[in-house]
Design a protein around this motif. Structure first.
Motif, PDB file in Angstrom:
ATOM      1  N   PHE A  18      40.963  28.565  72.167  1.00  0.00           N
ATOM      2  CA  PHE A  18      42.355  28.937  72.048  1.00  0.00           C
ATOM      3  C   PHE A  18      42.519  30.445  71.932  1.00  0.00           C
ATOM      4  CE2 PHE A  18      46.080  29.748  69.334  1.00  0.00           C
ATOM      5  CZ  PHE A  18      47.082  29.280  70.167  1.00  0.00           C
ATOM      6  N   GLY A  76      40.574  32.793  73.033  1.00  0.00           N
ATOM      7  CA  GLY A  76      40.302  33.449  74.307  1.00  0.00           C
ATOM      8  C   GLY A  76      41.478  33.367  75.259  1.00  0.00           C
ATOM      9  N   ALA A  77      42.139  32.205  75.284  1.00  0.00           N
ATOM     10  CA  ALA A  77      43.309  32.035  76.150  1.00  0.00           C
ATOM     11  C   ALA A  77      44.455  32.927  75.687  1.00  0.00           C
ATOM     12  CB  ALA A  77      43.738  30.569  76.160  1.00  0.00           C
ATOM     13  N   ASP A  95      43.676  36.478  76.742  1.00  0.00           N
ATOM     14  CA  ASP A  95      43.906  36.641  78.177  1.00  0.00           C
ATOM     15  C   ASP A  95      45.395  36.762  78.484  1.00  0.00           C
ATOM     16  OD1 ASP A  95      41.203  36.554  78.668  1.00  0.00           O
ATOM     17  OD2 ASP A  95      41.188  34.431  79.253  1.00  0.00           O
ATOM     18  N   LEU A  96      46.215  35.979  77.798  1.00  0.00           N
ATOM     19  CA  LEU A  96      47.659  36.041  77.995  1.00  0.00           C
ATOM     20  C   LEU A  96      48.200  37.399  77.556  1.00  0.00           C
ATOM     21  CD1 LEU A  96      50.344  34.657  78.717  1.00  0.00           C
ATOM     22  CD2 LEU A  96      50.450  33.859  76.349  1.00  0.00           C
TER      23      LEU A  96
END
Length: 92
Positions: free
Chosen positions: A1, A3-4, A7-8
């Motif tokens: 979570f 990492g996502a 990235d966002l």
């Protein structure tokens, strides 16, 4: 979570220039036996391995070698002088 989410955030952040953060490489795992190595002289104060004698060997130079060393030193001084003249605030 996490990492996502990162990235966002990176994809929506407005950077001023073209340099952007990269990805961090994984951390190295250090095992305790690698950390706790002690030098060979730790137990009794006497080294078991012989070190190289290079720092203590005096090398006799030939007149030709001395001449070349003087020329190299003179050139190094000139390079440092030129570089010193080029250094100023704002120059990278």
């Amino acid at each position: 979570f996490a990492g996502a989410l990162r990235d966002l955030q990176m994809s929506t952040f407005k950077y001023a220039g073209t340099v952007k953060p990269g990805k961090q490489s994984p951390q190295k795992i250090v095992l305790p036996e690698d950390v706790l190595k002690v030098p060979d002289y730790a137990e009794d104060g006497r080294p078991k391995t012989k070190s190289q004698m290079l720092p203590w060997i005096i090398e006799c130079k030939t007149p030709g070698e001395i001449k070349k060393m003087r020329a190299a030193g003179k050139l190094a001084r000139q390079v440092l002088d030129l570089a010193g003249k080029a250094v100023k605030p704002g120059v990278t």
